[in-house]
Design a protein around this motif. Sequence first.
Motif, PDB file in Angstrom:
ATOM      1  N   LEU A 205       0.810  -1.210   0.000  1.00 22.77           N
ATOM      2  CA  LEU A 205       0.000   0.000   0.000  1.00 22.77           C
ATOM      3  C   LEU A 205       0.846   1.263   0.000  1.00 22.77           C
ATOM      4  O   LEU A 205       0.670   2.149  -0.840  1.00 22.77           O
ATOM      5  CB  LEU A 205      -0.927  -0.006   1.221  1.00 22.77           C
ATOM      6  N   GLU A 206       1.772   1.332   0.929  1.00 22.85           N
ATOM      7  CA  GLU A 206       2.527   2.573   1.116  1.00 22.85           C
ATOM      8  C   GLU A 206       3.671   2.737   0.119  1.00 22.85           C
ATOM      9  O   GLU A 206       3.900   3.819  -0.413  1.00 22.85           O
ATOM     10  CB  GLU A 206       3.081   2.631   2.546  1.00 22.85           C
ATOM     11  N   ARG A 207       4.408   1.678  -0.144  1.00 20.99           N
ATOM     12  CA  ARG A 207       5.629   1.810  -0.941  1.00 20.99           C
ATOM     13  C   ARG A 207       5.399   1.597  -2.431  1.00 20.99           C
ATOM     14  O   ARG A 207       6.237   1.974  -3.236  1.00 20.99           O
ATOM     15  CB  ARG A 207       6.708   0.854  -0.426  1.00 20.99           C
ATOM     16  N   LEU A 208       4.276   0.971  -2.782  1.00 22.13           N
ATOM     17  CA  LEU A 208       4.008   0.737  -4.201  1.00 22.13           C
ATOM     18  C   LEU A 208       2.799   1.521  -4.681  1.00 22.13           C
ATOM     19  O   LEU A 208       2.895   2.351  -5.577  1.00 22.13           O
ATOM     20  CB  LEU A 208       3.812  -0.763  -4.460  1.00 22.13           C
ATOM     21  N   TYR A 209       1.636   1.268  -4.104  1.00 21.52           N
ATOM     22  CA  TYR A 209       0.413   1.879  -4.612  1.00 21.52           C
ATOM     23  C   TYR A 209       0.450   3.402  -4.526  1.00 21.52           C
ATOM     24  O   TYR A 209       0.066   4.103  -5.456  1.00 21.52           O
ATOM     25  CB  TYR A 209      -0.811   1.346  -3.864  1.00 21.52           C
ATOM     26  N   HIS A 210       0.930   3.914  -3.418  1.00 16.55           N
ATOM     27  CA  HIS A 210       0.967   5.373  -3.296  1.00 16.55           C
ATOM     28  C   HIS A 210       2.088   5.975  -4.131  1.00 16.55           C
ATOM     29  O   HIS A 210       1.997   7.127  -4.561  1.00 16.55           O
ATOM     30  CB  HIS A 210       1.095   5.776  -1.825  1.00 16.55           C
TER      31      HIS A 210
END
Length: 584
Positions: A497-502
Amino acid sequence: MDGYDLVDVEVTHESADGLLDSLSEDARVGDHTQSVQAVRLQAGQPDSELRSLKQLDETSVKLLEHQVDAAYRALFEMGGKALLADEVGLGKTIEVGMILKEMHFRETDDSVLILTPAQLAKQWQAELREKFGLDFVCNYDDEFSGFDDHDYIIASIDTAKSDRHRSTVLKRDWDVLVLDEAHYVKNEDTDRYDLIDRLSYNYAFFLTATPIQNELTDLYNVVSLLRPGLFGTRDVFHQYFVNSDQETLVNRNELQERLNEVMIRNRRADTDIDFTDRTVDTRQFDQSPAERELYQAVSDYVKGAYSQNQGQKLVLMLLQKEVVSSPAALKHTIEKRLHEQSELTHADELETILDLVENIDTITKQERLLDIVEEARDNVEKGRVIVFTQFRATQRQVLERLASEGYTVHSFHGGHSSQEKEQIVEDFEEDGGILISTDAMSEGRNLQFCNMLVNLDLPWNPMRVEQRIGRIHRIGQKRKVYIFNMALKDTVEEYVLERLYHKIDLFQQSIGELSSILSRLEESGTSFEDEIFERLVNAGSEVDLENDFDDMAIDLQEQRELADKLEEFNSGVFDGFDLGASDD
């Protein structure tokens, strides 16, 4: 490139003239047929307007200017053969509905075959009936008795190409063919392509938001099915329109003229449609001590088992996803695995994991989900919320928990029949409450009556996330859309979630943009999910894992830059071919 390589050739003025003659000769092959079809469409009715529009109920369908224009051009400027290539969400189905309504009005639709992906067949049937008063039988209906027994049929393309029905489908001369998601037939080596290539029809309307996905050959193959000869042979097409490195086009004006004969593409930026805002609320929660112990035990097991036997990869990946979804999902898979393989290596470790599952009294995500749906009960029309999960066991557990709190709940999954799915959606719209769905809901369905969605667990493939969101954030949505993402801290879910999607700004992108990013990333044969899993199991420490995901984020950003270049390339094809290179 679908089995063909670009021809490396320098196109001289002399050779270009010869190729142009070849193209023109091929294009003339169908001119007479096109003229006959156009005359038939206009017979007895002047073509200055779409006369059937006066019959439509404005309360059932609101027609937009670009849609009316597309229907008119497809019928009267393109002779009833058109590639409708609007960007995602602009209402290509509505355009086809107008076309079919007008053809019915002019009595040029004696037999109509609509081929769609399986999950969209019933939705097509409902939209054409409710918005345009057109009745079609669907191959999933009880009354469907074969492709030779009905004149107005909607069917999945895979049903039509099956051994059972293929000969019957090909034996008929269809008046009208509609092909949804036409990019699925871009590969000439597939049964789908072969079916469309062999079908007999007078008029045809193909729909796709991505006429070019990776190569110009995609466009060539789709257009050549619809209008054979328009581009000449494949070799002529490559030699005349594409230079050897495929970064610029040659003879762009000629390509534009030919595409204008068959393709209509509207872009969101060029319409006056005001899409509602999308608000994304990401909520991350601390695991309970029992949940943290379970997560660590599963992660250790997955790493150890994978290092010894890579053949277990899919099951191990499943366990890693289930542990952050629900204990119930994890328990279901482990018990099934132990039951089916009595001599399973690491069985003791799996038994230990089952004991840890039993130790969990409070499921953090489900408790926090109650907070979100409680907000909805007070602030959203009929308290409607769609909750997505990847796993049936999680779905069942959430249904029981919400029902015990007095919520109206609905369940949607792939095990329901087509009729059951339609009824579930109707009940949700009418009664409100909470719809808990697996990803069986995530493609094609229109749920604009709801504007709040919760991702209880996050697929590792971002396309699936955006497909979920696309159920409610589309034309017809009149309210702001709220997306809630739930994740457990210090898990692979948080990293994704934090390191890829955002990093790629997932939640503000379109399906088309994501498709471009992922298709280029996956050309090596490694899927997005495989990449995540490999980094997870191979990291030697928490710091290594963080660094690995940061590296993957950088790769994604680079792929996004490549995708932006592809979009510029597409814009050149579709919007005037101004790519900064002179025509040769």
